[in-house]
Scaffold this motif. Structure first.
Motif, short mmCIF file in Angstrom:
data_model
loop_
_atom_site.label_atom_id
_atom_site.label_comp_id
_atom_site.label_asym_id
_atom_site.label_seq_id
_atom_site.Cartn_x
_atom_site.Cartn_y
_atom_site.Cartn_z
N VAL A 94 4.87 10.38 -4.03
CA VAL A 94 3.52 10.89 -4.24
C VAL A 94 3.32 12.11 -3.35
O VAL A 94 3.63 12.07 -2.15
N THR A 95 2.81 13.18 -3.93
CA THR A 95 2.63 14.42 -3.16
C THR A 95 1.20 14.90 -3.13
O THR A 95 0.91 15.96 -2.58
N GLU B 268 17.09 6.61 6.85
CA GLU B 268 15.96 5.87 7.41
C GLU B 268 14.63 6.52 7.08
O GLU B 268 13.58 5.86 7.15
N ASN B 269 14.65 7.79 6.74
CA ASN B 269 13.42 8.52 6.42
C ASN B 269 13.22 8.71 4.92
O ASN B 269 12.20 9.26 4.51
N GLY C 138 0.82 -1.20 0.00
CA GLY C 138 0.00 0.00 0.00
C GLY C 138 0.86 1.25 0.00
O GLY C 138 2.08 1.20 -0.19
N PHE C 139 0.23 2.37 0.22
CA PHE C 139 0.91 3.65 0.32
C PHE C 139 1.41 3.84 1.75
O PHE C 139 0.72 3.47 2.70
N PHE C 140 2.60 4.41 1.90
CA PHE C 140 3.11 4.66 3.24
C PHE C 140 3.92 5.95 3.25
O PHE C 140 4.38 6.43 2.21
N VAL D 222 5.99 13.91 4.71
CA VAL D 222 4.94 14.42 3.83
C VAL D 222 4.80 13.54 2.59
O VAL D 222 3.69 13.28 2.12
N ASP D 223 5.92 13.05 2.06
CA ASP D 223 5.91 12.26 0.84
C ASP D 223 5.38 10.86 1.09
O ASP D 223 5.58 10.27 2.15
#
Length: 426
Positions: free
Chosen positions: A75-76, A170-171, A41-43, A49-50
């Motif tokens: 994705v923004t 890590e981010n 999925g999206f995370f 923010v991204d």
């Protein structure tokens, strides 16, 4: 009855494991593999923010992402979805449907029947819905994690180089500084971690069951790891297929640590092997003709018969320029002598070293292993040799680089020296 139907319907949606042209994945939805092992999925990494499309273990905390699709184009907006496009490819388009953030980008003859399915081994596959044939799969495009059934390696005919690439941090899942792969120019193969274009760590050659530069990778690992080579196809790939492990992966961290992880107690992951574990694991720590031993201080010393290139640098712990030979070999001093041409250097011999990670840039000589020493003695360019079970006669002609003395395991290594140096105490 209506409430029960809605609950059952929602349960079916939550358990869905595929995407079709009529069933895209929105940012609020998650695919779950049939055996409940993985989700897609999206995370947002650490609530940034991204957003990214990724795969993670369903029941491991904290969440561990094992694959990311759009590493370089996050994705923004809130309208982006993952869908099967009109050409049959998986597509991640921005909210305006004008900019492609990511696509599988393969040639598909019939675009109306494709389906994308999350499998229970963590592989995300785009399939022909009629034949079930894989048209594309995430296992062929790994991120920073190797799952059982996945691979990294090379295809010399197509030029494909399948590698693990660390996150930037890590981010930030965008491609980082470290890459794990097989060297396409070596046979038998060995694995490297590169930092940019520079070697950072290497495994040693593959002896058909293990990498000889990893002393705790004993023969019991032969059923866990394998390298499959196909000369006709030009492919060499490394696979991990552990047994008795419901969760296992090979992971390359953003700071260059290579790890194997298994399920620990409960729902967590535990690191059960990691390199570099000490400074000697870092490639070329002691420079040419230097040997590293983690248990000693200082960790670097020159090979017998060699001295520091710079005493001043060496005394300050700067070992990068390594060591130089104190006395020339006879054949180096007299290259036209009959001894050199006909029977080698009769005043040379070999100094035996045990438990060694043998140097990089070896060459295999296709002779009986019992003849390896004499072959080296008869060739002035031969600086050292080793006989390795499963590989054969290895020789070294140039600088001896990235040597380490282990506390256990390793190989016997024979360094060419003049007999007077061998018999001396220095």
């Amino acid at each position: 009855m209506i409430s029960l139907f809605l609950l059952l319907f929602q349960g079916c949606i939550a358990a869905n494991n595929n995407i079709t042209p009529s069933n895209p994945l929105s940012q609020e939805q998650v695919l779950t593999s049939s055996g409940q092992s993985f989700e897609l999925g999206f995370f947002q990494p650490n609530n940034s923010v991204d957003k990214y499309v990724g795969i993670w273990y369903k029941d491991i905390t904290p969440r561990r992402y094992v694959w990311v699709a759009n590493r370089q184009k996050p994705v923004t907006d809130s309208l982006t979805s993952l869908t099967v496009g009109t050409d049959g490819n998986l597509q991640l388009l921005d909210g305006s449907n004008k900019v492609t953030l990511w696509s599988t980008n393969v040639s598909i003859s019939s675009s109306n029947n494709t389906i994308a399915e999350l499998l229970d081994n963590g592989n995300f596959a785009l399939k022909d819905g009629l034949t079930g044939q894989n048209l594309w799969q995430s296992f062929d495009h790994p991120s920073d994690t190797l799952l059982p059934g996945g691979s990294f390696g090379v295809n010399s005919k197509t030029g494909e180089r399948r590698v693990l690439t660390s996150w930037r941090s890590e981010n930030d899942p965008s491609p980082g500084s470290f890459v794990l792969g097989l060297n396409p120019d070596q046979s038998p193969p060995q694995a490297y971690v590169w930092k940019g274009s520079v070697p950072y760590w290497r495994s040693g050659l593959w002896d058909k069951t293990t990498f000889i530069g990893i002393p705790d990778m004993d023969s019991s690992y032969s059923s866990v790891f394998e390298i499959k080579a196909d000369k006709e196809q030009g492919t060499v790939y490394f696979y991990a297929n552990p047994y008795n492990q419901s969760v296992f992966n090979v992971f390359l961290s953003s700071v260059g640590y290579l790890q194997t992880n298994v399920r620990g107690g409960g729902d967590s992951l535990t690191v059960n092997w990691e390199v570099p574990s000490n400074p000697c694991d870092i490639y070329g720590t002691c420079g040419p003709f230097g040997v590293c031993k983690a248990s000693e201080s200082p960790i670097c010393s020159c090979l017998k018969g060699f001295e520091p290139y710079s005493d001043e640098e060496w005394s300050k712990g700067n070992w990068t320029r390594g060591c130089v030979r104190r006395n020339e070999l006879l054949c180096e001093a007299n290259p036209n002598s009959s001894a050199t041409k006909n029977r080698g250097n009769v005043d040379d011999g070999f100094w035996k070293m045990d438990r060694m990670k043998v140097p990089d840039y070896s060459e295999i000589i296709d002779i009986d292993s019992s003849q390896c020493q004499q072959w080296c003695l008869n060739n002035c360019s031969c600086m050292a040799y080793a006989v390795v079970y499963g590989i054969g006669c290895l020789v070294w002609r140039g600088n001896l680089t990235d040597m380490q003395e282990f506390s256990f395991g390793g190989q016997e290594f024979f360094l060419r020296l003049t007999l007077c140096i061998i018999s001396s105490n220095t």
